[in-house]
Design a protein around this motif. Structure first.
Motif, PDB file in Angstrom:
ATOM      1  N   ALA A   7     -30.050  28.228 -12.660  1.00  0.00           N
ATOM      2  CA  ALA A   7     -31.698  28.177 -12.979  1.00  0.00           C
ATOM      3  C   ALA A   7     -32.934  29.157 -12.962  1.00  0.00           C
ATOM      4  CB  ALA A   7     -31.724  26.818 -11.886  1.00  0.00           C
ATOM      5  N   HIS A  33     -35.594  24.835 -13.477  1.00  0.00           N
ATOM      6  CA  HIS A  33     -35.237  24.330 -14.682  1.00  0.00           C
ATOM      7  C   HIS A  33     -33.997  25.210 -14.836  1.00  0.00           C
ATOM      8  CE1 HIS A  33     -36.015  24.513 -19.078  1.00  0.00           C
ATOM      9  NE2 HIS A  33     -36.943  23.892 -19.026  1.00  0.00           N
ATOM     10  N   ALA A  34     -32.912  23.700 -15.120  1.00  0.00           N
ATOM     11  CA  ALA A  34     -31.764  24.731 -15.924  1.00  0.00           C
ATOM     12  C   ALA A  34     -31.745  24.835 -17.551  1.00  0.00           C
ATOM     13  CB  ALA A  34     -30.951  23.441 -15.707  1.00  0.00           C
ATOM     14  N   ILE A  35     -31.004  25.143 -18.097  1.00  0.00           N
ATOM     15  CA  ILE A  35     -30.617  25.607 -19.249  1.00  0.00           C
ATOM     16  C   ILE A  35     -30.409  24.142 -20.245  1.00  0.00           C
ATOM     17  CG2 ILE A  35     -29.940  26.775 -21.091  1.00  0.00           C
ATOM     18  CD1 ILE A  35     -31.656  28.775 -19.159  1.00  0.00           C
ATOM     19  N   GLY A  36     -31.354  23.810 -21.103  1.00  0.00           N
ATOM     20  CA  GLY A  36     -30.685  22.864 -22.037  1.00  0.00           C
ATOM     21  C   GLY A  36     -29.916  22.961 -22.913  1.00  0.00           C
ATOM     22  N   GLY A  37     -29.102  21.599 -22.591  1.00  0.00           N
ATOM     23  CA  GLY A  37     -28.025  21.885 -23.787  1.00  0.00           C
ATOM     24  C   GLY A  37     -26.694  22.818 -23.268  1.00  0.00           C
ATOM     25  N   ALA A  38     -26.790  23.859 -21.886  1.00  0.00           N
ATOM     26  CA  ALA A  38     -25.940  23.666 -21.554  1.00  0.00           C
ATOM     27  C   ALA A  38     -24.923  23.566 -20.755  1.00  0.00           C
ATOM     28  CB  ALA A  38     -26.174  25.425 -20.379  1.00  0.00           C
ATOM     29  N   ALA A  39     -24.132  21.997 -21.100  1.00  0.00           N
ATOM     30  CA  ALA A  39     -23.602  21.639 -20.752  1.00  0.00           C
ATOM     31  C   ALA A  39     -22.183  22.039 -20.359  1.00  0.00           C
ATOM     32  CB  ALA A  39     -23.248  20.082 -21.727  1.00  0.00           C
ATOM     33  N   GLY A  90     -25.345  19.085 -18.296  1.00  0.00           N
ATOM     34  CA  GLY A  90     -26.725  19.974 -18.722  1.00  0.00           C
ATOM     35  C   GLY A  90     -27.377  18.790 -18.238  1.00  0.00           C
ATOM     36  N   PRO A  91     -28.673  19.177 -18.019  1.00  0.00           N
ATOM     37  CA  PRO A  91     -29.838  18.908 -17.760  1.00  0.00           C
ATOM     38  C   PRO A  91     -30.509  17.709 -19.194  1.00  0.00           C
ATOM     39  CG  PRO A  91     -30.552  20.542 -18.126  1.00  0.00           C
ATOM     40  CD  PRO A  91     -29.615  20.594 -18.183  1.00  0.00           C
ATOM     41  N   THR A  92     -31.383  16.981 -18.743  1.00  0.00           N
ATOM     42  CA  THR A  92     -32.095  16.054 -19.233  1.00  0.00           C
ATOM     43  C   THR A  92     -33.600  16.388 -18.883  1.00  0.00           C
ATOM     44  OG1 THR A  92     -32.628  14.001 -20.063  1.00  0.00           O
ATOM     45  CG2 THR A  92     -32.428  13.787 -17.980  1.00  0.00           C
ATOM     46  N   THR A  93     -34.177  15.965 -19.656  1.00  0.00           N
ATOM     47  CA  THR A  93     -35.988  15.908 -19.764  1.00  0.00           C
ATOM     48  C   THR A  93     -36.298  14.943 -18.824  1.00  0.00           C
ATOM     49  OG1 THR A  93     -35.681  16.181 -22.489  1.00  0.00           O
ATOM     50  CG2 THR A  93     -38.212  15.817 -21.340  1.00  0.00           C
ATOM     51  N   VAL A 133     -21.188  25.196 -19.401  1.00  0.00           N
ATOM     52  CA  VAL A 133     -21.532  25.893 -18.354  1.00  0.00           C
ATOM     53  C   VAL A 133     -21.642  25.641 -17.517  1.00  0.00           C
ATOM     54  CG1 VAL A 133     -23.320  28.285 -17.357  1.00  0.00           C
ATOM     55  CG2 VAL A 133     -22.209  28.339 -20.046  1.00  0.00           C
ATOM     56  N   LYS A 161     -35.409  19.840 -17.126  1.00  0.00           N
ATOM     57  CA  LYS A 161     -35.059  20.085 -18.678  1.00  0.00           C
ATOM     58  C   LYS A 161     -36.908  20.199 -18.215  1.00  0.00           C
ATOM     59  CE  LYS A 161     -33.625  18.813 -21.836  1.00  0.00           C
ATOM     60  NZ  LYS A 161     -34.364  18.205 -22.971  1.00  0.00           N
ATOM     61  N   GLY A 162     -38.095  21.530 -19.654  1.00  0.00           N
ATOM     62  CA  GLY A 162     -38.759  20.668 -19.707  1.00  0.00           C
ATOM     63  C   GLY A 162     -40.051  21.263 -18.883  1.00  0.00           C
TER      64      GLY A 162
END
Lengths: 292, 187
Positions: B160, B120-126, B74-77, B128, B100-101
């Motif tokens: 995204a 923007h990817a979905i944060g936390g959706a590691a 998943g993405p980081t900030t 998927v 993300k963010g």
């Protein structure tokens, strides 16, 4: 205590891969609030698929497997050093198995230790009690949400926040505004009113051990918790900060006494990937209950 | 749903608008804090970044039977890279940044100038997002540690949202302004 290391390894695996039911139910219900075809609904749909997929694959829900925070309540005479040793070994194995990311960095050299072990990792908070059971809880808290946590010292002139619950409300809503989508919202807040700077933050994290539907026994705080969620959801920040109906899933507030000179409000933001789990061990070390 | 498929040409990127939901397919390079600081300070990129995509991601990658397997991605900030990102977009002609963010005005300006978007990817959706990685093509700068290295991933249908486009629009700036206005009615 027998089997402590394999039991702790299973606790880490489960915490990293599976959200507790109370959190999943809150997310599922929040998803229905978002507008059809919106960016917010898109985000909530992916979040729900991700929760299902992580559980099915027994893999980390989020790649940032976070700070490893153990909260242990144990009888007098419990061997804390043995627990610490077992916890460290379990964390190292969990890292090698990919339940946890290599996530612990030497702050001076920048070198990743590769096994999640090092000064401060894992963090273990011990409390004694007079019962016979050992209650072990674990929170994995990622860096994105930890970075948007905030501590305010009241009065705060900028926010016109005084040393009362209205002032507390103002700074909490400011923290939500500051966080926007950066903490992977919709989020859950753990808040402590009072304490010193260190105990305040610890107590704010301990609030995150409460279930979503837990009602604060202190009526003033119960009312504030409710008001914060309703108010924050009027801000329109929404999932991931895309705009939308759900900015917060919950808010839990505790209070500690303070010095006459100090009035801190410590706010820990937890992302939607609210990884907490725990179990109770009997005196022979057998898991007798999963807590969430 | 808009399909964004490699090669990432300037025309395809400039056609994207704030709020578009996309499925991305093609090559992406991960890069986060250490990589951005390194490149900003003049470090030589070990891969050619021209017309490529940088993904703010510290993945969990494990070697199984001699092959890299992505366990979580998943993405980081992104905002931590704000001091560096605009400069790197211009220097290397980067076409998209995934994270993300959201990011700030310097990055938004560079996006407009060069023809680049923020996805923007979905944060936390590691999980998927890890499923969208079909191939690990290589890793460089591994000395920064596994999450901080540059991983070359081939992705398929990576979901995204375009939150910053190449025309100066930022959903993050818009939501921030809206939420500040609404807060005034609540306190």
């Amino acid at each position: 205590m027998r089997n402590l290391k394999p039991n702790l390894l299973e606790l880490v695996r489960r915490t990293s891969a599976e959200l507790p039911d109370d959190v999943v139910n809150t997310i599922v219900s929040a998803a229905t609030q978002e507008q059809e075809g919106s960016n917010a609904q898109y985000a909530m749909n992916i979040i729900q698929s991700n929760i299902d997929m992580a559980k099915l694959k027994s893999a980390p829900l989020c790649q940032d497997t976070g700070s490893i925070l153990f909260f242990v309540r144990a009888p007098r005479g419990f061997d804390q050093l043995a627990f610490e040793k077992a916890a460290r070994e379990a964390v190292a194995v969990a890292t090698a198995k990919g339940y946890l990311r290599q996530n612990s960095v030497d702050s001076l050299t920048g070198k990743n230790t590769g096994n999640n072990l090092g000064p401060g990792s894992p963090a273990i908070h011990f409390h004694q009690h007079r019962g016979t059971r050992v209650d072990v809880r674990l929170i994995l808290k990622g860096g994105g949400c930890e970075n948007v946590g905030a501590q305010y010292s009241l009065p705060d002139v900028r926010l016109n926040a005084n040393r009362d619950l209205d002032g507390v409300r103002k700074v909490i809503l400011d923290a939500v505004i500051q966080a926007q989508g950066k903490g992977c919202g919709p989020g859950i807040l753990g808040v402590c009113v009072g304490g010193d700077r260190a105990t305040g933050y610890v107590h704010s994290k301990e609030q995150l051990l409460r279930t979503m539907d837990d009602v604060n026994p202190e009526p003033a705080l119960a009312a504030l918790e409710k008001d914060i969620v309703v108010s924050a959801n009027k801000l329109g920040i929404g999932p991931m900060g895309f705009g939308g109906a759900t900015t917060l899933l919950g808010c839990k507030i505790g209070a500690l006494n303070r010095l006459p000179a100090s009035y801190f409000v410590s706010i820990s933001y937890m992302c939607w990937a609210y990884r907490r789990q725990g179990f109770v061990l009997n005196d022979s070390g057998k898991i007798v209950e999963w807590l969430y | 749903m808009i399909q964004l498929i490699e090669p990432y040409t300037e025309d395809k990127i400039r056609a994207l608008k704030m709020g578009d939901m996309v499925h991305l397919s093609g090559l992406v390079y991960t890069g986060r804090d250490a990589v951005h600081k390194f490149l900003h300070e003049g470090g030589k990129p070990p891969v050619d970044l021209q017309n490529q995509i940088i993904y703010h991601c510290g993945p969990v990658v494990i070697k199984e039977k001699g092959k890299w397997v992505v366990k979580a991605a998943g993405p980081t900030t992104s905002i931590r890279e704000e001091p560096y990102q605009g400069h790197l977009i211009e220097k290397f002609t980067i076409r998209a940044v995934i994270g993300k963010g959201g990011m700030g005005p310097k990055t938004l300006e560079a996006c407009k100038k060069v023809g680049c978007v923020y996805l923007h990817a979905i944060g936390g959706a590691a999980q998927v997002l890890a499923e969208c990685v079909t191939d690990v093509l290589g890793v460089s700068l591994e000395e920064f540690g596994s999450p901080e290295a540059i991983w070359a991933f081939r992705v398929k249908n990576f979901p995204a949202v375009v939150t910053m486009d190449a025309h100066g629009n930022s959903l993050h700036a818009a939501v921030l302004e809206l939420s500040r206005e609404r807060l005034k009615l609540l306190v």
